[in-house]
Design a protein around this motif. Structure first.
Motif, PDB file in Angstrom:
ATOM      1  N   GLU A   1      80.592  19.246  30.374  1.00 35.55           N
ATOM      2  CA  GLU A   1      79.251  18.844  30.915  1.00 35.55           C
ATOM      3  C   GLU A   1      77.638  19.569  30.794  1.00 35.55           C
ATOM      4  N   GLN A   2      76.494  19.548  30.480  1.00 38.02           N
ATOM      5  CA  GLN A   2      75.629  19.022  30.527  1.00 38.02           C
ATOM      6  C   GLN A   2      75.017  20.783  31.727  1.00 38.02           C
ATOM      7  N   PRO A   3      75.188  21.815  31.167  1.00 39.22           N
ATOM      8  CA  PRO A   3      74.362  22.505  32.041  1.00 39.22           C
ATOM      9  C   PRO A   3      73.329  22.479  33.263  1.00 39.22           C
TER      10      PRO A   3
ATOM     11  N   THR B   1      70.173  23.842  26.340  1.00 40.31           N
ATOM     12  CA  THR B   1      71.700  25.023  26.700  1.00 40.31           C
ATOM     13  C   THR B   1      71.162  25.629  27.753  1.00 40.31           C
TER      14      THR B   1
ATOM     15  N   CYS C   1      84.643  28.787  32.108  1.00 41.09           N
ATOM     16  CA  CYS C   1      82.919  28.166  31.540  1.00 41.09           C
ATOM     17  C   CYS C   1      83.133  27.251  30.320  1.00 41.09           C
TER      18      CYS C   1
ATOM     19  N   TYR D   1      84.996  23.831  30.577  1.00 38.87           N
ATOM     20  CA  TYR D   1      83.866  23.038  31.446  1.00 38.87           C
ATOM     21  C   TYR D   1      82.276  22.761  30.834  1.00 38.87           C
ATOM     22  N   TYR D   2      81.936  23.671  30.221  1.00 40.08           N
ATOM     23  CA  TYR D   2      80.528  23.181  29.269  1.00 40.08           C
ATOM     24  C   TYR D   2      80.716  23.266  27.752  1.00 40.08           C
TER      25      TYR D   2
ATOM     26  N   THR E   1      77.455  25.189  24.768  1.00 38.19           N
ATOM     27  CA  THR E   1      76.193  25.637  25.439  1.00 38.19           C
ATOM     28  C   THR E   1      76.780  27.352  26.161  1.00 38.19           C
TER      29      THR E   1
ATOM     30  N   SER F   1      77.244  22.923  37.916  1.00 37.94           N
ATOM     31  CA  SER F   1      76.983  21.748  37.718  1.00 37.94           C
ATOM     32  C   SER F   1      77.353  20.867  38.149  1.00 37.94           C
TER      33      SER F   1
END
Length: 271
Positions: free
Chosen positions: A19-21, A122, A192, A195-196, A200, A241
């Motif tokens: 995902e994008q933060p 980012t 993290c 996930y990202y 990022t 998120s």
């Protein structure tokens, strides 16, 4: 005392694509959130004397809310995504009720020092300083210490820390009037990163897993993560998120140890 490192369920990483933060101040929240800082507890007076509430203005009628921390008699630390685009900020000191501070200061754009390499895409280098009028310290208004230079390579994995703020309670509400806290165990950055993504997440981040939905929510941006044992700030609330505050997704904070030189160069503060 350093605790056992958190063991995070691998399903968190597998359940979501990278995902994008999202800046924490912009995170969506569910209508069932209990506790502002999600699943936290109300702060007692004087428990968090270093936290300040920040109301930013862009000079065109727009305003937004963040948190910050006192790190010296004339300095406040916060997130760059909070200061970005601001023409002024009103700083409220020494209260658990947001609308009942001990006193306030208004600071103009010239005294807001945003990290020159901050990325709006980012959210890397998400850190800013605010130069303030002189503040005297006492039981309700006091500074938090920064990490020592000898700890600059400490990742703090497994350490317990305190997160505090006035984050939102629902999509339809404003920020909370009452300061809330939550006790957080710092996770490995790999949680993290899964996930990202590695673009990022960098060594200049602190990661917190939220398997019990304990963490920051919209309105908590820029607030401090402070170690239990030594009362030193190691993180600044940065991003989460787009799935929301109650999505069990990990959250990223700016790692203060990555910016000790930058802070010292601008403020003269070091340990």
């Amino acid at each position: 005392m350093k605790a056992v490192v958190v063991v995070v369920i691998a399903g968190i990483a597998l359940a979501a694509a990278l995902e994008q933060p999202v800046p924490v101040k912009d995170m969506p929240v569910g209508k069932s959130v209990n506790g502002r800082i999600t699943m936290g507890y109300p702060a007692t007076e004087g428990k968090v004397p270093y936290i300040v509430s920040l109301v930013f203005s862009n000079g065109n009628g727009g305003s937004w809310f963040c948190g910050g921390s006192i790190i010296g008699h004339t300095w406040v630390l916060t997130a760059a995504h909070c200061t970005n685009g601001a023409s002024s900020v009103t700083i409220a000191y020494g209260s658990v009720r947001r609308h009942q501070p001990q006193f306030t200061h208004v600071v103009q754009q010239n005294d807001i020092l945003q990290h020159e390499a901050y990325s709006t895409k980012t959210l890397n280098n998400d850190i800013s300083l605010i130069r303030t009028p002189h503040v005297d310290f006492w039981s309700l208004v006091d500074k938090v210490e920064l990490p020592r230079y000898e700890d600059r390579y400490n990742n703090y994995y497994g350490w317990w820390a305190l997160l505090s703020g006035w984050g939102k309670t629902s999509d339809d509400s404003g920020v909370s009037d009452y300061l809330n806290c939550v006790d957080i165990q710092i996770a490995d950055n790999s949680v993290c990163e899964s996930y990202y993504g590695s673009t990022t997440i960098t060594p200049n981040h602190v990661c917190i897993a939220t398997p019990e939905n304990k963490g920051s929510c919209s309105g908590d941006s820029g607030g401090p993560l402070v170690l239990h044992d030594v009362n030193r700030q190691v993180g600044i609330v940065s991003f989460g998120s787009s799935a929301g505050c109650l999505s069990n997704s990990p959250k990223g904070l700016t790692r203060v140890t990555g910016y000790l030189d930058w802070i010292r160069d601008h403020t003269g503060i070091s340990y």
